[in-house]
Design a protein around this motif. Sequence first.
Motif, PDB file in Angstrom:
ATOM      1  N   GLY A  15     -36.213   1.662  64.167  1.00 59.93           N
ATOM      2  CA  GLY A  15     -37.046   0.388  64.891  1.00 59.93           C
ATOM      3  C   GLY A  15     -38.468   0.778  64.891  1.00 59.93           C
ATOM      4  O   GLY A  15     -39.433   0.121  64.618  1.00 59.93           O
ATOM      5  N   GLY A  16     -38.839   1.674  65.922  1.00 60.05           N
ATOM      6  CA  GLY A  16     -40.205   2.303  66.219  1.00 60.05           C
ATOM      7  C   GLY A  16     -41.100   2.540  65.118  1.00 60.05           C
ATOM      8  O   GLY A  16     -42.241   2.166  65.029  1.00 60.05           O
ATOM      9  N   GLY A  17     -40.422   3.592  64.117  1.00 66.38           N
ATOM     10  CA  GLY A  17     -41.101   3.760  62.723  1.00 66.38           C
ATOM     11  C   GLY A  17     -41.563   2.741  61.981  1.00 66.38           C
ATOM     12  O   GLY A  17     -42.595   2.579  61.519  1.00 66.38           O
ATOM     13  N   THR A  18     -40.434   1.685  61.784  1.00 69.66           N
ATOM     14  CA  THR A  18     -41.070   0.691  60.865  1.00 69.66           C
ATOM     15  C   THR A  18     -41.754  -0.436  61.595  1.00 69.66           C
ATOM     16  O   THR A  18     -42.674  -0.694  60.849  1.00 69.66           O
ATOM     17  CB  THR A  18     -39.508  -0.172  60.703  1.00 69.66           C
ATOM     18  OG1 THR A  18     -38.596   0.647  60.192  1.00 69.66           O
ATOM     19  CG2 THR A  18     -39.637  -1.246  59.719  1.00 69.66           C
ATOM     20  N   LEU A  19     -41.715  -0.661  62.931  1.00 71.03           N
ATOM     21  CA  LEU A  19     -42.821  -1.506  63.617  1.00 71.03           C
ATOM     22  C   LEU A  19     -44.269  -0.877  63.431  1.00 71.03           C
ATOM     23  O   LEU A  19     -45.053  -1.568  63.279  1.00 71.03           O
ATOM     24  CB  LEU A  19     -42.593  -1.517  64.833  1.00 71.03           C
ATOM     25  CG  LEU A  19     -43.053  -2.604  65.898  1.00 71.03           C
ATOM     26  CD1 LEU A  19     -42.994  -4.028  65.292  1.00 71.03           C
ATOM     27  CD2 LEU A  19     -42.927  -2.312  67.555  1.00 71.03           C
ATOM     28  N   ALA A  20     -44.273   0.425  63.553  1.00 70.26           N
ATOM     29  CA  ALA A  20     -45.602   1.201  63.591  1.00 70.26           C
ATOM     30  C   ALA A  20     -46.096   0.907  61.904  1.00 70.26           C
ATOM     31  O   ALA A  20     -47.264   0.647  61.790  1.00 70.26           O
ATOM     32  CB  ALA A  20     -45.495   2.629  63.568  1.00 70.26           C
ATOM     33  N   THR A  29     -30.298  -3.623  59.374  1.00 73.27           N
ATOM     34  CA  THR A  29     -30.685  -4.613  60.358  1.00 73.27           C
ATOM     35  C   THR A  29     -31.561  -4.302  61.180  1.00 73.27           C
ATOM     36  O   THR A  29     -32.438  -4.962  61.559  1.00 73.27           O
ATOM     37  CB  THR A  29     -29.290  -5.163  60.982  1.00 73.27           C
ATOM     38  OG1 THR A  29     -28.155  -5.458  59.796  1.00 73.27           O
ATOM     39  CG2 THR A  29     -29.587  -6.369  61.763  1.00 73.27           C
ATOM     40  N   ILE A  30     -31.530  -3.223  61.854  1.00 73.83           N
ATOM     41  CA  ILE A  30     -32.488  -2.698  62.780  1.00 73.83           C
ATOM     42  C   ILE A  30     -33.865  -2.629  62.148  1.00 73.83           C
ATOM     43  O   ILE A  30     -35.048  -3.046  62.636  1.00 73.83           O
ATOM     44  CB  ILE A  30     -32.317  -1.220  63.151  1.00 73.83           C
ATOM     45  CG1 ILE A  30     -31.058  -1.178  64.073  1.00 73.83           C
ATOM     46  CG2 ILE A  30     -33.376  -0.600  64.073  1.00 73.83           C
ATOM     47  CD1 ILE A  30     -30.288   0.179  64.315  1.00 73.83           C
ATOM     48  N   ILE A  31     -33.834  -1.958  60.837  1.00 68.71           N
ATOM     49  CA  ILE A  31     -35.497  -1.965  60.095  1.00 68.71           C
ATOM     50  C   ILE A  31     -35.814  -3.505  59.889  1.00 68.71           C
ATOM     51  O   ILE A  31     -37.073  -3.589  59.981  1.00 68.71           O
ATOM     52  CB  ILE A  31     -35.044  -1.372  58.750  1.00 68.71           C
ATOM     53  CG1 ILE A  31     -34.811   0.207  59.053  1.00 68.71           C
ATOM     54  CG2 ILE A  31     -36.215  -1.587  57.978  1.00 68.71           C
ATOM     55  CD1 ILE A  31     -34.353   0.918  57.886  1.00 68.71           C
ATOM     56  N   ALA A  32     -34.907  -4.284  59.396  1.00 67.58           N
ATOM     57  CA  ALA A  32     -35.491  -5.787  58.993  1.00 67.58           C
ATOM     58  C   ALA A  32     -35.824  -6.352  60.197  1.00 67.58           C
ATOM     59  O   ALA A  32     -36.822  -7.244  60.062  1.00 67.58           O
ATOM     60  CB  ALA A  32     -34.088  -6.498  58.205  1.00 67.58           C
ATOM     61  N   ASN A  33     -35.012  -6.209  61.152  1.00 70.71           N
ATOM     62  CA  ASN A  33     -35.700  -6.961  62.592  1.00 70.71           C
ATOM     63  C   ASN A  33     -36.755  -6.628  62.996  1.00 70.71           C
ATOM     64  O   ASN A  33     -37.906  -7.016  63.534  1.00 70.71           O
ATOM     65  CB  ASN A  33     -34.471  -6.518  63.506  1.00 70.71           C
ATOM     66  CG  ASN A  33     -34.963  -7.389  65.044  1.00 70.71           C
ATOM     67  OD1 ASN A  33     -34.983  -8.692  65.120  1.00 70.71           O
ATOM     68  ND2 ASN A  33     -35.022  -6.678  65.994  1.00 70.71           N
ATOM     69  N   ALA A  34     -37.139  -5.014  62.905  1.00 73.64           N
ATOM     70  CA  ALA A  34     -38.576  -4.328  63.057  1.00 73.64           C
ATOM     71  C   ALA A  34     -39.479  -5.048  62.480  1.00 73.64           C
ATOM     72  O   ALA A  34     -40.630  -5.338  62.874  1.00 73.64           O
ATOM     73  CB  ALA A  34     -38.623  -3.088  63.122  1.00 73.64           C
ATOM     74  N   LEU A  35     -39.313  -5.292  61.288  1.00 74.44           N
ATOM     75  CA  LEU A  35     -40.290  -5.826  60.205  1.00 74.44           C
ATOM     76  C   LEU A  35     -40.402  -7.544  60.738  1.00 74.44           C
ATOM     77  O   LEU A  35     -41.801  -7.811  60.841  1.00 74.44           O
ATOM     78  CB  LEU A  35     -39.694  -6.016  58.987  1.00 74.44           C
ATOM     79  CG  LEU A  35     -39.947  -4.770  58.314  1.00 74.44           C
ATOM     80  CD1 LEU A  35     -39.224  -4.697  56.917  1.00 74.44           C
ATOM     81  CD2 LEU A  35     -41.184  -4.093  57.883  1.00 74.44           C
ATOM     82  N   ARG A  36     -39.533  -7.908  61.019  1.00 71.74           N
ATOM     83  CA  ARG A  36     -39.670  -9.402  61.820  1.00 71.74           C
ATOM     84  C   ARG A  36     -40.433  -9.725  63.050  1.00 71.74           C
ATOM     85  O   ARG A  36     -41.411 -10.342  63.055  1.00 71.74           O
ATOM     86  CB  ARG A  36     -38.087 -10.104  61.968  1.00 71.74           C
ATOM     87  CG  ARG A  36     -38.107 -11.343  62.331  1.00 71.74           C
ATOM     88  CD  ARG A  36     -36.801 -11.797  62.503  1.00 71.74           C
ATOM     89  NE  ARG A  36     -36.292 -11.198  63.926  1.00 71.74           N
ATOM     90  CZ  ARG A  36     -36.313 -11.767  64.865  1.00 71.74           C
ATOM     91  NH1 ARG A  36     -36.917 -12.816  65.355  1.00 71.74           N
ATOM     92  NH2 ARG A  36     -35.820 -11.097  66.343  1.00 71.74           N
TER      93      ARG A  36
END
Length: 525
Positions: free
Chosen positions: A15-20, A508-515
Amino acid sequence: MTNHYDIIIIGTGAGGGTLAYKLAASGKKILILERGPFLPREKANWDTKTVFNSDRYHNSEVWYDKNGNELHPGMSYFVGGNTKVYGAALFRLREKDFEKFQHRDGISPEWALKYKDFEPYYVEAEKLYQVHGKSGEDSTEPFRSQEFPYPAVSHEPRIQEVSDILKGRGLHPYHTPVGIHLNEAQRYLSACIRCNTCDGFPCLVQAKSDAEVSAVRPAIAQDNVTLLTEAKVLKLHTSASGRAISSVEVEIRDPESGQAQIQRFSGDIVAIACGAINSSVLLLKSANDKHPNGLANSSDLVGRNFMKHVLGSIIGVSKKPNPTNFQKTLSINDFYWGEEGYEYPMGQIQTLGKVSKEALEGNPEAYAPLTPEQVASHSIDWWLTTEDLPDLNNRIRVDGDKIILDYTENNSESYDRLEKRWIDILKSIECGQEILPNCSYFVKGGKTYFTGKLPLDGVGHQVGTCRFGEEPKTSVLDLNCRTHDIDNLYVVDGSFFCSSGAVNPTLTIIANALRVGEHLSERMG
């Protein structure tokens, strides 16, 4: 060091890494806080005893169950979080996973957003994490607007043999979607070497699509992004009104001296991504006069509805050797929604990373009269996942510095049925094929399959502790994963899940972080 940032991200996992990564190109001033260091690249990354029988790549902290018994969760606190040691199986949830559905032990609730809302971000996530797969094989496959960005990882001969036999029995085995840096067409260009130390191991050659390799390193290459390692967030402080996070209190440890200092940082936006358990712990420990039950907890739902899947393994031994190295390539969803005569969902089956004799040597009596070496060299290894239902009473609690997992398993009958069903299928395959366990014994009367269920401290699939929704009374987060109670506070990990489905939650965590990253880019201009 400057103490004010446009956005502070706490945690560097999926989550955090992808959001960054998503926000790095915005030019906004970003601070990423990670409680651990970079995981060291060393020969021990591939050593089974080091990986599974020591705390070198896992935190040694102790949690507790509801009865006060110690738990040793083995969380991976490094840049990249638990993705540093995950198996890189990256599945999409099915369309019906977002709908209300009856299970044996209760209801899997409807999500306010549906599969179609996540589908474009699944596409983006699969490209970012280099997911290899093949559409059209899985009988439960959801709609895809684009083909997988990379071709499926091929089965090695033994697993291809198994896949062909299962197809001949009317089942629908398919290639597991895997995030690795593999080029099978041009092996000399491939970072991945298809070794047998992927599932559960750190990747020495950095060919696994973990959050550090895929997201954090590209993010910190930008001048506007700062990463602090060994920086544990102790508490979030709010403004006098209680409606905004005013500062983040951090313990920063010097890796050489071991000494720590406390420092505070402020941000226009604060995003927590510590994992579903530790994010809720941070919110609960940050209680103050305006938020006496913990931050963002006016609904009393922070920490509740904790889910981790009902998980277990089957090690099936046959007379024919299994020389496979990279075994995690085959999945079966034929029983995902149940079967004839059983109307409740059962779950998913996939091959595990290949077990080794070193992994089995810690408990040799369990496999007697076979030796660990005989089992490992002749086994085909399976992983079973059954949906864990949200339950208000399954919750994360804190008592001072103690973290308590107050949890009672549900859907056990569905898991047991899936396990029995799969063993029956393995046994029923023609003996002459000598592919799977039935009558091909090493020892007359000996056992040819071994089962195990993951205990409570196996929390790699943790989700659900800060569910999102439209109503503040029935959810912690709004649909953009902003807390209802605090305007500049977001939670961007598996906490937002309303239900768990029966596939690994990471994609799904990764996709949501992108969203959410897209939303934050718009909010911050």
